[in-house]
Design a protein around this motif. Structure first.
Motif, PDB file in Angstrom:
ATOM      1  N   ARG A   1       0.956  -1.187   0.116  1.00  0.00           N
ATOM      2  CA  ARG A   1       0.054  -0.183   0.126  1.00  0.00           C
ATOM      3  C   ARG A   1       0.832   1.053  -0.006  1.00  0.00           C
ATOM      4  NH1 ARG A   1      -5.442  -0.539   0.763  1.00  0.00           N
ATOM      5  NH2 ARG A   1      -5.547   1.518   0.211  1.00  0.00           N
ATOM      6  N   LYS A   2       0.249   2.401  -0.455  1.00  0.00           N
ATOM      7  CA  LYS A   2       1.020   3.496  -0.567  1.00  0.00           C
ATOM      8  C   LYS A   2       0.423   4.774   0.472  1.00  0.00           C
ATOM      9  CE  LYS A   2       3.421   2.703  -4.273  1.00  0.00           C
ATOM     10  NZ  LYS A   2       4.789   2.454  -4.102  1.00  0.00           N
ATOM     11  N   ASN A   3      -0.716   4.348   0.962  1.00  0.00           N
ATOM     12  CA  ASN A   3      -1.259   5.482   1.975  1.00  0.00           C
ATOM     13  C   ASN A   3      -0.798   5.177   3.248  1.00  0.00           C
ATOM     14  OD1 ASN A   3      -3.001   6.859   3.540  1.00  0.00           O
ATOM     15  ND2 ASN A   3      -4.794   6.691   1.868  1.00  0.00           N
ATOM     16  N   THR A   4      -0.339   6.267   4.002  1.00  0.00           N
ATOM     17  CA  THR A   4       0.088   5.836   5.105  1.00  0.00           C
ATOM     18  C   THR A   4      -0.911   5.318   6.312  1.00  0.00           C
ATOM     19  OG1 THR A   4       1.282   7.884   4.910  1.00  0.00           O
ATOM     20  CG2 THR A   4       1.628   6.917   7.069  1.00  0.00           C
ATOM     21  N   LEU A   5      -2.021   5.795   5.954  1.00  0.00           N
ATOM     22  CA  LEU A   5      -3.057   5.488   6.946  1.00  0.00           C
ATOM     23  C   LEU A   5      -3.416   3.851   6.823  1.00  0.00           C
ATOM     24  CD1 LEU A   5      -5.627   8.282   6.795  1.00  0.00           C
ATOM     25  CD2 LEU A   5      -4.682   7.378   8.754  1.00  0.00           C
ATOM     26  N   ALA A   6      -3.437   3.327   5.528  1.00  0.00           N
ATOM     27  CA  ALA A   6      -3.662   1.860   5.167  1.00  0.00           C
ATOM     28  C   ALA A   6      -2.565   1.047   5.394  1.00  0.00           C
ATOM     29  CB  ALA A   6      -3.847   1.703   3.562  1.00  0.00           C
ATOM     30  N   ILE A   7      -1.270   1.664   5.459  1.00  0.00           N
ATOM     31  CA  ILE A   7       0.022   0.913   6.168  1.00  0.00           C
ATOM     32  C   ILE A   7      -0.369   0.626   7.618  1.00  0.00           C
ATOM     33  CG2 ILE A   7       2.201   1.192   6.558  1.00  0.00           C
ATOM     34  CD1 ILE A   7       2.704   2.371   3.945  1.00  0.00           C
ATOM     35  N   TYR A   8      -0.869   1.720   8.097  1.00  0.00           N
ATOM     36  CA  TYR A   8      -1.069   1.692   9.640  1.00  0.00           C
ATOM     37  C   TYR A   8      -2.077   0.736   9.882  1.00  0.00           C
ATOM     38  CZ  TYR A   8       0.497   4.045  13.731  1.00  0.00           C
ATOM     39  OH  TYR A   8       1.258   4.395  14.935  1.00  0.00           O
ATOM     40  N   MET A   9      -3.211   0.448   9.221  1.00  0.00           N
ATOM     41  CA  MET A   9      -4.237  -0.588   9.466  1.00  0.00           C
ATOM     42  C   MET A   9      -3.593  -1.899   9.318  1.00  0.00           C
ATOM     43  SD  MET A   9      -7.521   0.920   7.483  1.00  0.00           S
ATOM     44  CE  MET A   9      -8.255   2.665   7.421  1.00  0.00           C
ATOM     45  N   CYS A  10      -2.713  -1.860   8.216  1.00  0.00           N
ATOM     46  CA  CYS A  10      -2.176  -3.270   8.044  1.00  0.00           C
ATOM     47  C   CYS A  10      -1.169  -3.717   9.160  1.00  0.00           C
ATOM     48  CB  CYS A  10      -1.488  -3.313   6.751  1.00  0.00           C
ATOM     49  SG  CYS A  10      -2.427  -3.189   5.407  1.00  0.00           S
ATOM     50  N   LEU A  11      -0.606  -2.485   9.808  1.00  0.00           N
ATOM     51  CA  LEU A  11       0.303  -2.906  11.088  1.00  0.00           C
ATOM     52  C   LEU A  11      -0.655  -3.455  12.138  1.00  0.00           C
ATOM     53  CD1 LEU A  11       2.578   0.011  11.239  1.00  0.00           C
ATOM     54  CD2 LEU A  11       3.205  -2.405  11.161  1.00  0.00           C
ATOM     55  N   GLU A  12      -1.798  -2.935  12.348  1.00  0.00           N
ATOM     56  CA  GLU A  12      -2.894  -3.521  13.475  1.00  0.00           C
ATOM     57  C   GLU A  12      -3.173  -4.966  13.104  1.00  0.00           C
ATOM     58  OE1 GLU A  12      -3.651  -1.631  16.187  1.00  0.00           O
ATOM     59  OE2 GLU A  12      -2.079  -0.501  15.188  1.00  0.00           O
ATOM     60  N   LEU A  13      -3.251  -5.227  11.860  1.00  0.00           N
ATOM     61  CA  LEU A  13      -3.687  -6.533  11.683  1.00  0.00           C
ATOM     62  C   LEU A  13      -2.643  -7.549  11.980  1.00  0.00           C
ATOM     63  CD1 LEU A  13      -5.310  -6.664   7.873  1.00  0.00           C
ATOM     64  CD2 LEU A  13      -6.242  -7.299  10.038  1.00  0.00           C
ATOM     65  N   MET A  14      -1.199  -7.124  11.700  1.00  0.00           N
ATOM     66  CA  MET A  14      -0.236  -7.783  12.022  1.00  0.00           C
ATOM     67  C   MET A  14      -0.163  -8.032  13.564  1.00  0.00           C
ATOM     68  SD  MET A  14       2.440  -6.421   9.529  1.00  0.00           S
ATOM     69  CE  MET A  14       4.086  -7.200   9.933  1.00  0.00           C
ATOM     70  N   LEU A  15      -0.341  -6.949  14.300  1.00  0.00           N
ATOM     71  CA  LEU A  15      -0.439  -7.186  15.838  1.00  0.00           C
ATOM     72  C   LEU A  15      -1.605  -8.141  16.301  1.00  0.00           C
ATOM     73  CD1 LEU A  15       0.033  -3.546  17.017  1.00  0.00           C
ATOM     74  CD2 LEU A  15       1.205  -5.521  17.726  1.00  0.00           C
ATOM     75  N   ASN A  16      -2.767  -7.969  15.686  1.00  0.00           N
ATOM     76  CA  ASN A  16      -3.820  -8.807  16.042  1.00  0.00           C
ATOM     77  C   ASN A  16      -3.558 -10.184  15.501  1.00  0.00           C
ATOM     78  OD1 ASN A  16      -6.785  -8.338  16.804  1.00  0.00           O
ATOM     79  ND2 ASN A  16      -6.126  -6.500  16.102  1.00  0.00           N
ATOM     80  N   ALA A  17      -2.961 -10.428  14.438  1.00  0.00           N
ATOM     81  CA  ALA A  17      -2.596 -11.996  14.313  1.00  0.00           C
ATOM     82  C   ALA A  17      -1.686 -12.427  15.339  1.00  0.00           C
ATOM     83  CB  ALA A  17      -1.857 -11.691  12.873  1.00  0.00           C
ATOM     84  N   ALA A  18      -0.756 -11.643  15.838  1.00  0.00           N
ATOM     85  CA  ALA A  18       0.230 -12.233  16.934  1.00  0.00           C
ATOM     86  C   ALA A  18      -0.594 -12.534  18.098  1.00  0.00           C
ATOM     87  CB  ALA A  18       1.274 -11.153  17.095  1.00  0.00           C
ATOM     88  N   ASN A  19      -1.626 -11.481  18.381  1.00  0.00           N
ATOM     89  CA  ASN A  19      -2.500 -11.629  19.682  1.00  0.00           C
ATOM     90  C   ASN A  19      -2.992 -13.168  19.463  1.00  0.00           C
ATOM     91  OD1 ASN A  19      -1.914  -9.379  20.726  1.00  0.00           O
ATOM     92  ND2 ASN A  19      -3.594  -8.308  20.243  1.00  0.00           N
ATOM     93  N   LEU A  20      -3.527 -13.590  18.434  1.00  0.00           N
ATOM     94  CA  LEU A  20      -4.423 -14.788  18.055  1.00  0.00           C
ATOM     95  C   LEU A  20      -3.541 -15.911  18.450  1.00  0.00           C
ATOM     96  CD1 LEU A  20      -6.985 -15.991  17.332  1.00  0.00           C
ATOM     97  CD2 LEU A  20      -6.169 -16.063  14.955  1.00  0.00           C
ATOM     98  N   ALA A  21      -2.145 -15.876  17.925  1.00  0.00           N
ATOM     99  CA  ALA A  21      -1.256 -16.963  18.036  1.00  0.00           C
ATOM    100  C   ALA A  21      -1.061 -17.017  19.819  1.00  0.00           C
ATOM    101  CB  ALA A  21      -0.035 -16.698  17.467  1.00  0.00           C
ATOM    102  N   LEU A  22      -0.839 -15.866  20.386  1.00  0.00           N
ATOM    103  CA  LEU A  22      -0.595 -16.117  21.865  1.00  0.00           C
ATOM    104  C   LEU A  22      -1.744 -16.706  22.574  1.00  0.00           C
ATOM    105  CD1 LEU A  22       1.094 -12.554  22.435  1.00  0.00           C
ATOM    106  CD2 LEU A  22       2.076 -14.771  22.824  1.00  0.00           C
ATOM    107  N   VAL A  23      -2.979 -16.103  22.070  1.00  0.00           N
ATOM    108  CA  VAL A  23      -4.191 -16.567  23.056  1.00  0.00           C
ATOM    109  C   VAL A  23      -4.362 -18.087  22.587  1.00  0.00           C
ATOM    110  CG1 VAL A  23      -6.339 -16.661  23.198  1.00  0.00           C
ATOM    111  CG2 VAL A  23      -5.178 -14.513  22.757  1.00  0.00           C
TER     112      VAL A  23
END
Lengths: 171, 101
Positions: free
Chosen positions: B26-48
């Motif tokens: 993605r090129k848009n900073t906001l979209a990149i930030y949303m994708c970062l949140e997705l990655m954090l959430n994926a890590a959360n799911l693995a931890l749970v």
């Protein structure tokens, strides 16, 4: 029944995550992000981490996405122009993606994580009392540090979003 | 077939890969930030999932801390994006090249 819900919610989560990445309109992406977070909260419920599911809905689907939408509408971001990626960038991205997927397959097909999943232990995250007890005894220092971090973040946001004034104007 | 740990790990790593692809493409900073949140959430799911299948409480508590820190991080990051937009009138990463040359 649990299996069905697992497949349902993980499919929704993966599909909406892909939609977040692929949708050109940022507002649409934020909406798909809400769907993704809600289905992840459902997966947390299936894993019997009820407190975390509630926190996920409150903090992520509530506060974080609302903050995103607020900023999107404040900035009035125009839709992404269909900019051509340079072939080098696209190729590097695809290679990185492929390596990650290969790593996933290697981990999932290995025996190291299968060994423990035969016997399901008693649910640990279900008891809110045990959660709070752990939080305020064993993890008291991280708890305090996190609270302090929130304070620092708040002050940082205030400083960042204040309009910068000329030194003379400040008395 | 009952759902095991590996299914959860598979879903979480696939989510992480999708978020990673988004950050790269993605090129848009906001979209990149949303994708970062997705990655954090994926890590959360693995931890749970690990916490559930090992019968240990630590993973759950760690996810609690991650969610708190992620909320703080989002607030600060979005404030930085707003400050950037005020200065440059753009949030596209290709045009944010103030440190070039």
């Amino acid at each position: 029944m649990t299996d069905f819900f697992f497949y349902l919610f993980s499919t929704i989560a993966l599909a909406s995550a892909a939609a977040v990445v692929l949708s050109r309109n940022t507002v649409n992406a934020a909406m798909f992000l809400i769907v993704c977070f809600l289905s992840m909260a459902s997966l947390f419920v299936l894993l019997e981490a009820y407190f975390l599911a509630v926190i996920q809905v409150l903090v992520y689907a509530g506060a974080v996405v609302v903050l995103f939408l607020f900023i999107i509408m404040l900035l009035d971001v125009r839709e992404d122009a269909k900019r051509k990626l340079s072939p080098f960038t696209a190729g590097a991205g695809l290679v990185g993606f492929a390596i990650l997927v290969m790593g996933i397959i290697a981990v999932v097909s290995s025996d190291s994580i299968k060994a423990t999943s035969e016997v399901l232990p008693e649910p640990s995250g279900a008891s809110l009392k045990a959660f709070g007890n752990e939080l305020f005894t064993t993890y008291l220092l991280p708890m305090q540090v996190t609270g302090f971090l929130l304070l620092v973040a708040m002050i940082g946001v205030i400083v960042l979003s204040k309009k910068l004034q000329e030194p003379e104007e400040q008395s | 077939m009952t759902i095991g740990l590996e299914q959860y790990i598979f879903v979480s790593s696939l989510l992480f890969a999708i978020g990673f692809g988004g950050v790269l493409l993605r090129k848009n900073t906001l979209a990149i930030y949303m994708c970062l949140e997705l990655m954090l959430n994926a890590a959360n799911l693995a931890l749970v999932a690990f916490s559930r299948y090992h019968g240990a409480m630590g993973g759950n508590l760690f996810v609690f801390f991650i969610i708190t820190v992620a909320a703080a991080e989002v607030a600060v990051g979005l404030a930085i994006i707003v400050a950037l937009f005020r200065k440059k009138q753009t949030v596209v990463v290709g045009e944010l090249n103030a440190l070039k040359n």
